[in-house]
Design an enzyme around this catalytic site. Sequence first.
Site, short mmCIF file in Angstrom:
data_model
loop_
_atom_site.label_atom_id
_atom_site.label_comp_id
_atom_site.label_asym_id
_atom_site.label_seq_id
_atom_site.Cartn_x
_atom_site.Cartn_y
_atom_site.Cartn_z
N ASP A 35 0.81 -1.22 0.00
CA ASP A 35 0.00 0.00 0.00
C ASP A 35 0.85 1.27 0.00
OD1 ASP A 35 -2.35 -1.48 0.10
OD2 ASP A 35 -2.44 -1.45 2.29
N ARG A 51 -3.91 -5.55 -11.63
CA ARG A 51 -2.86 -6.58 -11.80
C ARG A 51 -3.49 -7.97 -11.83
NH1 ARG A 51 -0.78 -9.99 -8.21
NH2 ARG A 51 -1.88 -8.94 -6.51
N ARG A 108 -14.30 -4.35 -3.59
CA ARG A 108 -13.54 -3.57 -2.62
C ARG A 108 -13.95 -3.95 -1.21
NH1 ARG A 108 -12.03 1.53 -3.26
NH2 ARG A 108 -11.09 1.12 -1.23
N ARG A 134 -15.03 -8.73 1.82
CA ARG A 134 -14.95 -9.42 0.53
C ARG A 134 -15.46 -10.85 0.63
NH1 ARG A 134 -9.56 -7.05 -2.54
NH2 ARG A 134 -9.52 -5.06 -1.46
N CYS A 153 -1.07 1.66 -8.55
CA CYS A 153 -2.00 0.55 -8.81
C CYS A 153 -2.79 0.79 -10.09
CB CYS A 153 -2.94 0.36 -7.63
SG CYS A 153 -4.06 1.74 -7.39
#
Length: 312
Positions: free
Chosen positions: A83, A130, A148, A154, A241
Amino acid sequence: MRTHIRIGTRSSALALWQAEFVAAELKKLYPDCSIELVHHSTKGDRILEKPLAAIGGKGLFTEELEQAMYKKDIDLAVHSLKDMPTDLPEGLTLGAITKRATASDVLVSPKYKTLDNLPQGAKVGTSSLRRQAQLLHQRPDLDIQMLRGNVQTRLRKLEEENFDAIVLAEAGLTRLGLEEYITQVFTVDEMIPAVGQGALAIECRSDDQEMLDMLKPLNDEATRWCTMGERSFLRQLEGGCQVPMGVHGTIHKGQLTIKALISSLDGKNCYEGEMTGPCQTAEIIGKNLAKALYEEGGKHIIEDLIQRGILK
């Protein structure tokens, strides 16, 4: 020696695990030191209805914690290294990078064992460009949908929103004791991880020498060399990202090998390669590999992302 340390952390279960892990390691080293966890909410935590790339990508999970460090409300912050922006704000530094856990991605599916077992047109959730690109490279028929939220969110959405599968980082699930949800572990060749995936970063003020000295024993040299090369690759491409890319470093007999990929969003055009050299040249290896893949065809992918407004 400092007798009280304030650790800044996000409030998700995984972020708290990470902060508590670092707190416990510091407590082992300095048993007379009291340690306080200070909770913060970041932009990345609050904005869940948009993809990460659409809201900027860089610093989404770190900026508020960094402001708290500037104000000296906290002494350090614990982050997932993946991050962290490659260029830190002035006056802040990485005091330590802990030994990397597994860097692999995993498939989580209530009905199917592997990616190959998913039916034609299966609905797969991820927030990562990715992962999206590498999934579509292997299975162009898949219906990739944005997903998200923290790990528990999730997993809940997996069932509530009728996903056939979702893709997560193995380290996050194992740290939370949720290994039973994993149905397939991708090797780092099958799905190249994100920069720094599996490693924790401890950020502090660069002028806080006492804190830097206290953090030194938590630094893992091998992980630092690997992730230094990975972050150099990312820095050269300046993509965050917003570019579908993966990069992963490994060390064998003092030699660092960095394997990386740049892909189009649909996974049709993938440029992959690796470079090896002494660990001490980690930043050069990462930079040169990024240049090589850029010239091989990554340049056209990045130009297309800029033209489409995905990359600014």
